[in-house]
Design a protein around this motif. Structure first.
Motif, PDB file in Angstrom:
ATOM      1  N   PRO A  87       7.041  27.901 -33.744  1.00  0.00           N
ATOM      2  CA  PRO A  87       8.054  28.932 -33.455  1.00  0.00           C
ATOM      3  C   PRO A  87       7.498  30.116 -32.680  1.00  0.00           C
ATOM      4  N   THR A  88       6.245  30.491 -32.952  1.00  0.00           N
ATOM      5  CA  THR A  88       5.610  31.591 -32.218  1.00  0.00           C
ATOM      6  C   THR A  88       4.153  31.247 -31.946  1.00  0.00           C
ATOM      7  N   TYR A  89       3.608  31.914 -30.921  1.00  0.00           N
ATOM      8  CA  TYR A  89       2.232  31.684 -30.507  1.00  0.00           C
ATOM      9  C   TYR A  89       1.525  33.019 -30.305  1.00  0.00           C
ATOM     10  N   PRO A  90       0.211  33.057 -30.504  1.00  0.00           N
ATOM     11  CA  PRO A  90      -0.545  34.226 -30.043  1.00  0.00           C
ATOM     12  C   PRO A  90      -0.531  34.243 -28.526  1.00  0.00           C
ATOM     13  N   ALA A  91      -0.918  35.366 -27.948  1.00  0.00           N
ATOM     14  CA  ALA A  91      -0.830  35.509 -26.490  1.00  0.00           C
ATOM     15  C   ALA A  91      -2.099  36.139 -25.927  1.00  0.00           C
ATOM     16  N   ILE A  92      -2.300  35.940 -24.640  1.00  0.00           N
ATOM     17  CA  ILE A  92      -3.431  36.512 -23.910  1.00  0.00           C
ATOM     18  C   ILE A  92      -2.924  37.087 -22.594  1.00  0.00           C
ATOM     19  N   ILE A  93      -3.373  38.287 -22.277  1.00  0.00           N
ATOM     20  CA  ILE A  93      -3.213  38.832 -20.933  1.00  0.00           C
ATOM     21  C   ILE A  93      -4.505  38.566 -20.177  1.00  0.00           C
TER      22      ILE A  93
ATOM     23  N   ASP B  61       1.867  40.687 -32.796  1.00  0.00           N
ATOM     24  CA  ASP B  61       0.708  41.259 -33.476  1.00  0.00           C
ATOM     25  C   ASP B  61      -0.583  40.516 -33.150  1.00  0.00           C
ATOM     26  N   ARG B  62      -0.477  39.469 -32.342  1.00  0.00           N
ATOM     27  CA  ARG B  62      -1.675  38.674 -32.011  1.00  0.00           C
ATOM     28  C   ARG B  62      -1.775  38.519 -30.500  1.00  0.00           C
ATOM     29  N   ILE B  63      -2.289  39.552 -29.848  1.00  0.00           N
ATOM     30  CA  ILE B  63      -2.429  39.538 -28.399  1.00  0.00           C
ATOM     31  C   ILE B  63      -3.875  39.868 -28.032  1.00  0.00           C
ATOM     32  N   GLY B  64      -4.451  39.059 -27.157  1.00  0.00           N
ATOM     33  CA  GLY B  64      -5.811  39.265 -26.692  1.00  0.00           C
ATOM     34  C   GLY B  64      -5.840  39.584 -25.212  1.00  0.00           C
ATOM     35  N   LEU B  65      -7.016  39.929 -24.719  1.00  0.00           N
ATOM     36  CA  LEU B  65      -7.208  40.354 -23.335  1.00  0.00           C
ATOM     37  C   LEU B  65      -8.470  39.706 -22.775  1.00  0.00           C
ATOM     38  N   ILE B  66      -8.352  39.097 -21.581  1.00  0.00           N
ATOM     39  CA  ILE B  66      -9.496  38.528 -20.882  1.00  0.00           C
ATOM     40  C   ILE B  66      -9.481  39.056 -19.456  1.00  0.00           C
TER      41      ILE B  66
ATOM     42  N   ILE C 161     -12.273  40.049 -23.959  1.00  0.00           N
ATOM     43  CA  ILE C 161     -13.417  39.365 -23.359  1.00  0.00           C
ATOM     44  C   ILE C 161     -13.504  39.782 -21.899  1.00  0.00           C
ATOM     45  N   THR C 162     -14.718  40.057 -21.435  1.00  0.00           N
ATOM     46  CA  THR C 162     -14.935  40.273 -20.005  1.00  0.00           C
ATOM     47  C   THR C 162     -16.062  39.369 -19.526  1.00  0.00           C
TER      48      THR C 162
ATOM     49  N   ALA D  64     -16.329  27.682 -24.302  1.00  0.00           N
ATOM     50  CA  ALA D  64     -16.375  27.477 -25.753  1.00  0.00           C
ATOM     51  C   ALA D  64     -16.593  28.803 -26.480  1.00  0.00           C
ATOM     52  N   ASP D  65     -17.451  29.668 -25.937  1.00  0.00           N
ATOM     53  CA  ASP D  65     -17.679  30.981 -26.552  1.00  0.00           C
ATOM     54  C   ASP D  65     -16.418  31.841 -26.488  1.00  0.00           C
ATOM     55  N   MET D  66     -15.709  31.780 -25.364  1.00  0.00           N
ATOM     56  CA  MET D  66     -14.477  32.546 -25.219  1.00  0.00           C
ATOM     57  C   MET D  66     -13.406  32.063 -26.193  1.00  0.00           C
ATOM     58  N   ARG D  67     -13.292  30.761 -26.307  1.00  0.00           N
ATOM     59  CA  ARG D  67     -12.276  30.212 -27.214  1.00  0.00           C
ATOM     60  C   ARG D  67     -12.577  30.604 -28.654  1.00  0.00           C
ATOM     61  N   TRP D  68     -13.823  30.533 -29.039  1.00  0.00           N
ATOM     62  CA  TRP D  68     -14.186  30.911 -30.415  1.00  0.00           C
ATOM     63  C   TRP D  68     -13.795  32.361 -30.690  1.00  0.00           C
ATOM     64  N   TRP D  69     -14.072  33.242 -29.732  1.00  0.00           N
ATOM     65  CA  TRP D  69     -13.781  34.670 -29.918  1.00  0.00           C
ATOM     66  C   TRP D  69     -12.275  34.910 -30.043  1.00  0.00           C
ATOM     67  N   MET D  70     -11.482  34.303 -29.157  1.00  0.00           N
ATOM     68  CA  MET D  70     -10.027  34.452 -29.212  1.00  0.00           C
ATOM     69  C   MET D  70      -9.458  33.866 -30.498  1.00  0.00           C
TER      70      MET D  70
END
Length: 298
Positions: free
Chosen positions: A63-69, A142-147, A170-171, A274-280
């Protein structure tokens, strides 16, 4: 127009080249999920302008997903995202189970605006993706990340100084001390080309240098800083100096330097993904508590 209003969204075919690239790097369920991602052209409102970008949606079922900008790097038409360059990045992140949105910023790739405003109005364009995500019923707000990569990483630091909304950031290959490099350095020359008329270079460089104002960055957003030791566009020292400042401030961060990796981490792409995915997954998807900072333990 209200900032962040989604004015247009249209599903577009995933470029065959992106699928071919994925088939060389992914296998099994990971590949199947990538091939099930849907890609959209979008137009949204920012500062009264119509800004172009892309939206990638993960395979359905929830029904819902976390998100990334995602903040792209590059400047000018050559740096703009296209379906061919967007899908390998935001499509990959979407295959991990995230709604992913990316802006092409003002002044390029069909976005309105007279200039790109490198590190100025473009930062507002990226921030205005937050209300866009807030309006999507299938996004967990409430679950938004930034790359952010390269220039987009610099913009990510500037965004973290303006909001604490991001659960993690993540940068990679991001400039953080443009104020301290030689005027002949690639990243400084690139910045100067995009300054607004009348700008004072040194002041503008400091505004774009997170090392100068690291204490303003969100203390509740764990930051993963990635850099290739072979980066010839943005020297690895940018991330080293920022990490030392974050360490001094006792901020939640992790620094990873990849040997045999360039500006976009080619050479260590699978490992860095793999490191990025683990962090997110840990801090955005799962909402894990912040790591302990400052002296502790034995």
């Amino acid at each position: 127009m209200v900032d962040g209003t989604l004015l247009h969204s249209e599903a577009i075919p995933v470029p065959p080249g992106a699928i071919s690239m994925a088939r060389r790097a992914l296998q099994g369920e990971d590949l199947a999920r990538f091939e099930a991602v849907t890609l959209h052209n979008i137009t949204y409102a920012s500062d009264g302008l119509k800004i172009k970008g892309y939206l990638a949606l993960p395979p359905g079922g929830q029904p819902t997903y976390p998100a990334i900008i995602f903040n792209r790097g590059g400047s000018g038409p050559r740096g703009a995202l296209t379906p061919e360059t967007a899908m390998p990045l935001i499509g990959l992140y979407a295959s991990w189970g995230y709604v992913v949105v990316a802006s092409n910023y003002r002044g390029v790739a069909g976005s309105e605006g007279e200039t790109e405003e490198w590190g100025a109005g473009d930062v507002r364009d990226a921030l205005n993706l937050l209300p866009l995500l807030d309006a999507l019923p299938y996004v967990d707000h409430d679950r938004i990340g930034l790359i952010g990569g390269s220039r987009g990483g610099m913009m990510a630091y500037m965004m973290l100084a303006r909001t604490e909304r991001f659960r993690a950031a993540i940068t990679f290959g991001a400039p953080a001390r443009i104020n301290a490099v030689e005027h002949s350095a690639y990243i400084r020359k690139t910045m100067v080309k995009h300054l607004l008329p009348g700008s004072v270079e040194q002041v503008e460089a400091e505004l774009r240098s997170a090392v100068v104002w690291a204490e303003k960055m969100s203390p509740t957003t764990p930051l993963l800083v990635l850099h290739g030791t072979g980066d010839r566009r943005v020297d690895t020292e940018h991330s080293l100096y920022l990490a030392m400042e974050l360490q001094r401030l006792h901020r939640p961060y992790k620094l990873i330097l990849y040997d045999n990796a360039d500006h976009v981490l080619a050479g260590r792409r699978n490992e860095s993904n793999a490191d990025m995915r683990w962090w997110m997954d840990r801090y955005v998807r799962d909402g894990s508590p912040l790591p302990r900072t400052g002296p502790h333990g034995a």
